[in-house]
Design an enzyme around this catalytic site. Structure first.
Site, PDB file in Angstrom:
ATOM      1  N   ASP A 247      21.780  12.740 -36.396  1.00 58.18           N
ATOM      2  CA  ASP A 247      22.405  14.031 -36.162  1.00 58.18           C
ATOM      3  C   ASP A 247      23.296  14.337 -37.361  1.00 58.18           C
ATOM      4  O   ASP A 247      24.402  13.826 -37.479  1.00 58.18           O
ATOM      5  CB  ASP A 247      23.213  14.004 -34.859  1.00 58.18           C
ATOM      6  CG  ASP A 247      23.850  15.357 -34.555  1.00 58.18           C
ATOM      7  OD1 ASP A 247      23.793  16.248 -35.429  1.00 58.18           O
ATOM      8  OD2 ASP A 247      24.409  15.505 -33.458  1.00 58.18           O
TER       9      ASP A 247
ATOM     10  N   TYR B 109      29.410  13.084 -30.970  1.00 58.07           N
ATOM     11  CA  TYR B 109      29.171  14.363 -30.300  1.00 58.07           C
ATOM     12  C   TYR B 109      27.852  14.925 -30.795  1.00 58.07           C
ATOM     13  O   TYR B 109      27.596  14.954 -31.997  1.00 58.07           O
ATOM     14  CB  TYR B 109      30.309  15.346 -30.611  1.00 58.07           C
ATOM     15  CG  TYR B 109      30.149  16.691 -29.940  1.00 58.07           C
ATOM     16  CD1 TYR B 109      30.200  16.816 -28.555  1.00 58.07           C
ATOM     17  CD2 TYR B 109      29.955  17.847 -30.693  1.00 58.07           C
ATOM     18  CE1 TYR B 109      30.068  18.049 -27.938  1.00 58.07           C
ATOM     19  CE2 TYR B 109      29.823  19.090 -30.085  1.00 58.07           C
ATOM     20  CZ  TYR B 109      29.879  19.187 -28.708  1.00 58.07           C
ATOM     21  OH  TYR B 109      29.741  20.422 -28.105  1.00 58.07           O
TER      22      TYR B 109
ATOM     23  N   LYS C 249      25.673  24.040 -38.783  1.00 57.51           N
ATOM     24  CA  LYS C 249      26.863  24.329 -39.576  1.00 57.51           C
ATOM     25  C   LYS C 249      26.532  24.863 -40.981  1.00 57.51           C
ATOM     26  O   LYS C 249      26.180  26.018 -41.096  1.00 57.51           O
ATOM     27  CB  LYS C 249      27.777  23.103 -39.563  1.00 57.51           C
ATOM     28  CG  LYS C 249      28.232  22.847 -38.103  1.00 57.51           C
ATOM     29  CD  LYS C 249      29.169  21.725 -37.847  1.00 57.51           C
ATOM     30  CE  LYS C 249      29.554  21.763 -36.365  1.00 57.51           C
ATOM     31  NZ  LYS C 249      29.745  20.484 -35.736  1.00 57.51           N
TER      32      LYS C 249
HETATM   33  C1  LIG Z   1      29.049  20.479 -34.238  1.00 53.81           C
HETATM   34  C2  LIG Z   1      28.093  19.418 -33.916  1.00 53.81           C
HETATM   35  C3  LIG Z   1      27.064  19.610 -32.971  1.00 53.81           C
HETATM   36  C4  LIG Z   1      26.953  20.853 -32.147  1.00 53.81           C
HETATM   37  O1  LIG Z   1      26.695  21.989 -32.898  1.00 53.81           O
HETATM   38  P1  LIG Z   1      27.011  23.438 -32.244  1.00 53.81           P
HETATM   39  O2  LIG Z   1      26.549  24.398 -33.296  1.00 53.81           O
HETATM   40  O3  LIG Z   1      28.480  23.466 -31.985  1.00 53.81           O
HETATM   41  O4  LIG Z   1      26.225  23.536 -31.000  1.00 53.81           O
HETATM   42  C5  LIG Z   1      26.143  18.609 -32.797  1.00 53.81           C
HETATM   43  N1  LIG Z   1      26.231  17.461 -33.488  1.00 53.81           N
HETATM   44  C6  LIG Z   1      27.205  17.224 -34.389  1.00 53.81           C
HETATM   45  C7  LIG Z   1      27.225  15.943 -35.144  1.00 53.81           C
HETATM   46  C8  LIG Z   1      28.180  18.190 -34.627  1.00 53.81           C
HETATM   47  O5  LIG Z   1      29.174  17.946 -35.494  1.00 53.81           O
END
Ligand SMILES: *Cc1c(COP(=O)(O)O)cnc(C)c1O
Length: 435
Positions: A241, A146, A269
């Protein structure tokens, strides 16, 4: 005594009239596990409390940010101090430079950084930059990873999207989806084949260095270095990511742990200390292509706002404390070992698969090994739902999806660990009925 849920049920019914599905992010609605979610009143340390007065030991941790636990004093103090001076100016501040310096010092592959307001924005912007720099349109992404909800990434996305059984979403233009080439996680040969079939067309390989949105799936030996080598051979950029892994699996992120340098990194995060912050950064020669120096446009009214920067800076200072990650690892290891033993006691030890990378872990209701989305998606949903609800009733708050990680914070105490393992005993017994 049974858990009281009347107030949450009423509040959620009201919410559902004015908020779509009662929520502002889909996974919160409990679609995968059934029932109504507790509506939260407050949280402190390792505990989260709903409006009926139930308190839970929390392993959602805001889906990642709350690595210090909730309402950590240094973070609360920093935010309070910052907001007294105004919360956004649309002009440069010194605190942005301080947090940027901390990020550059923490993550070896990052020379320069830009702050945004969410992980989605970070990845979307990093991919635009990669496309702009390489002059190529296609990206390779792993099934089940994701990367936020931007159009290009809503193709075989994990967590919320996987839970709802909508691997791709209506509203995503065919062109955006077609430029996203898919491969199973840990399939190096698959990446090689795609790069060879699309010579000089792939801008970037985008990957979670430890996957945290199809449950937790670890990179196999040589996988990340293999991606690095393939990207070098094909003049393709490698984007890690690290929105969930950054500052969670170690202060240097997953790339520090595995010793592999991506060209670009996305963060989110934890970096915002529970305030809305994302970031992307990398090699200076790539980052310099971003406006106002370069031609690749990217902007944000609230980007780098001082209250959020203050929260991030205070959080990172705590993470640099001697022994922080050693203690987090020890507590996480105890939880995983205790839960594994509880599954064995419940007679399903060989029917479940625990994956863990430091303070992120996951129990799949399948013997495993779970190494990609194909092997994750065969987890038994009825067993997971029974386990989830039994944990909730016992006072342990987990993410309501098989495809989310269980996250440990520095606020989890020995008593929390003991309580969690006890609860897991009952939850695995409930799950065993379906296995
Ligand atoms: C949570 C997450 C996102 C998206 O971040 P948001 O702040 O929810 O837009 C993107 N990449 C990874 C790996 C994530 O865990």
């Amino acid at each position: 005594m049974a858990r009281r849920t009347e107030k949450s049920e009423t509040a959620f019914a009201h919410a559902s009239k004015v908020l779509v599905g009662g929520v502002n992010s889909p996974v919160r609605a409990f679609a995968a596990v059934g029932g109504t979610p507790p509506v939260i009143a407050k949280a402190k340390g390792s505990q989260i409390t709903d409006i009926d007065g139930n308190t839970y030991v929390d392993y959602v941790c805001g889906y990642g940010p709350a690595i210090l636990g909730h309402a950590s004093e240094p973070v609360v103090t920093a935010i309070n101090k910052a907001v007294r001076n105004g919360t956004t100016y649309g002009a440069p501040t010194e605190i942005e430079t301080k947090l940027a310096s901390a990020v550059v010092a923490a993550i070896e592959s990052i020379d320069q950084v830009r702050f945004v307001s969410s992980g989605t924005e970070a990845v979307m912007s990093a991919v635009r930059l990669a496309r702009g720099v390489t002059g190529r349109d296609k990206i390779i992404k792993c099934i089940g990873c994701y990367h936020g909800h931007a159009d290009s990434f809503l193709v075989a996305a994990g967590s919320g999207a996987a839970t709802l059984g909508t691997p791709s979403s209506p509203g995503v233009p065919a062109g955006a989806a077609a430029a996203t080439l898919l491969v199973e996680y840990n399939d190096l040969a698959g990446v090689q084949a795609i790069l060879e079939e699309n010579p000089t067309e792939v801008a970037a390989v985008l990957v979670e260095p430890i996957a945290g949105n199809m449950g937790v799936v670890l990179p196999g030996p040589g996988y990340l270095q293999g991606l690095r080598d393939l990207c070098d051979t094909h003049d393709t950029l490698l984007i890690f990511d690290e929105v969930i892994t950054g500052f969670r699996v170690g202060y240097g992120g997953a790339q520090g742990l595995y010793g592999v340098r991506p060209d670009l990194t996305t963060l989110g995060k934890i970096i915002g200390g529970c305030m809305p912050v994302g970031a992307f950064g990398g090699r200076a020669d790539i980052m310099q292509n971003l406006a106002p120096i370069g031609d690749v446009y990217q902007a944000g009214t609230l980007s780098g706002n001082p209250a959020a920067m203050a929260a991030g800076l205070a959080t990172l200072a705590e993470l640099r404390e001697e022994g922080f990650y050693e203690r987090l690892e020890a507590v996480s290891g105890e939880i995983a070992a205790g839960m594994q033993a509880a599954a064995t006691d419940a007679g399903i030890g060989s029917k479940v698969c625990f994956n863990r990378a430091g303070a992120m872990m996951c129990c799949f209701f399948t013997p495993g090994p779970v190494t990609d989305f194909a092997s994750a998606s065969v987890s038994n949903p009825k067993a997971h739902a029974a386990y989830f609800h039994a944990m909730l009733d016992a006072g342990v708050y987990l993410a309501p999806s098989q495809f989310e990680a269980m996250l440990v914070s520095a606020a989890h105490t020995d008593a929390d660990v003991e309580f969690t393992i006890q609860a897991a005993g009952r939850a695995f017994a409930a799950a065993a009925e379906f296995m």
